[in-house]
Design a protein around this motif. Sequence first.
Motif, short mmCIF file in Angstrom:
data_model
loop_
_atom_site.label_atom_id
_atom_site.label_comp_id
_atom_site.label_asym_id
_atom_site.label_seq_id
_atom_site.Cartn_x
_atom_site.Cartn_y
_atom_site.Cartn_z
N ILE A 221 0.22 -7.79 2.26
CA ILE A 221 0.05 -7.76 3.70
C ILE A 221 -0.89 -6.61 4.06
N LEU A 222 -1.93 -6.93 4.82
CA LEU A 222 -2.95 -5.95 5.16
C LEU A 222 -2.88 -5.58 6.64
N ASP A 223 -3.27 -4.34 6.95
CA ASP A 223 -3.37 -3.96 8.36
C ASP A 223 -4.70 -4.47 8.92
N LYS A 224 -4.98 -4.16 10.18
CA LYS A 224 -6.18 -4.70 10.83
C LYS A 224 -7.47 -4.14 10.24
N GLU A 225 -7.38 -3.03 9.52
CA GLU A 225 -8.55 -2.45 8.86
C GLU A 225 -8.70 -2.95 7.42
N LEU A 228 -3.90 -2.14 2.47
CA LEU A 228 -2.65 -2.70 2.01
C LEU A 228 -1.46 -1.94 2.59
N LEU A 229 -0.51 -2.69 3.15
CA LEU A 229 0.75 -2.11 3.63
C LEU A 229 1.77 -2.28 2.51
N THR A 230 2.23 -1.18 1.95
CA THR A 230 3.03 -1.28 0.72
C THR A 230 4.52 -1.42 0.97
N HIS A 269 8.75 -9.27 -2.57
CA HIS A 269 7.45 -8.71 -2.89
C HIS A 269 6.38 -9.78 -2.66
N ILE A 270 5.37 -9.45 -1.88
CA ILE A 270 4.20 -10.31 -1.73
C ILE A 270 3.08 -9.64 -2.49
N VAL A 289 1.83 -3.57 -7.12
CA VAL A 289 0.53 -4.17 -6.81
C VAL A 289 0.57 -5.02 -5.55
N GLY A 290 1.48 -4.76 -4.64
CA GLY A 290 1.55 -5.58 -3.44
C GLY A 290 2.38 -4.93 -2.35
N THR A 291 2.95 -5.77 -1.50
CA THR A 291 3.76 -5.30 -0.38
C THR A 291 5.23 -5.55 -0.67
N LEU A 292 6.04 -4.52 -0.53
CA LEU A 292 7.48 -4.61 -0.69
C LEU A 292 8.11 -4.75 0.68
N LEU A 293 8.98 -5.76 0.83
CA LEU A 293 9.69 -5.98 2.09
C LEU A 293 11.18 -5.78 1.88
#
Length: 298
Positions: A221-225, A228-230, A269-270, A289-293
């Motif tokens: 998941i990425l922010d608007k810039e 990566l949002l971890t 995890h995504i 290596v991704g986003t943890l929710l």
Amino acid sequence: MKDKTANNIAHILIESLPYIQKFKGKTVVIKYGGNAMLDENLKACFARDIVLMKLVGINPVVVHGGGPQIGDLLARLNIQTEFINGMRVTDSETMDVVEMVLGGQVNKQIVNLINMAGGKAVGLTGKDGNFIQARKIEMTQVNLETQSSEIVDIGHVGEVTTIDPSMVEMLSKSDFIPVIAPIGVGKDGCSYNINADLVAGKLAEVLNSEKLILLTNIPGILDKEGNLLTGLSTSDIDKLIANGTISGGMIPKTRCATEALQGGVHHVHIIDGRVEHAVLLELFTDQGVGTLLTNQKS
């Protein structure tokens, strides 16, 4: 130079130890799709990741997609395909192709890859033992002429009603690795094509999984810039959807993730399936290596 390389390898192994200890005996559901299913090197990396997880005492359960492969065969058979709101209209003829590709070709390729890597994989669809019960999705859209909502028939596209985990649990306890095609069966015996993310999420819930891992074709998941949002909570996800940061195809994926968390899955995890050994890097390293929710409140 050799000493430095050896130290780096030792550091990586030691870093993985607490994670192996923590997750031993736990179930991890992995949704396998995207580039990781198409690139030969990535396919081999994924298979080895799954086998290693099993060997260190974790119980991996694989749910796979296969949209591109379905599209390719439909094109070769000159069967026209149509999408409405991102969902493939699936008449009886198309459903036959879906079952052939998902339950046959793709499923058995993944099973073979895992077995060639030293694992013991078993391929299933939700029709085996009727373990994934489904119903037809009722889709509505606005008629531009009348500005009123109307039901659109998209055929054999379904959603999960119930999942019986007993078959998957039996295989996992018997040292097998279940590989599941997202095809469900209705009360009338009809087959339904179900979104693989949705099946993975619901299966993770009923198996009381420690983790759900969703492989994608982006870093996470990425922010608007584009950064990566971890680490995010379910409330963060709601805010990011509301402000437009999460949009398009990431909305149903993150909704699936939040539903799984609310259903009792500990972590989702995504991750970027284009990275070699992405599953192991996310599970067994500090950085991942991704986003943890998580389900924690912000």
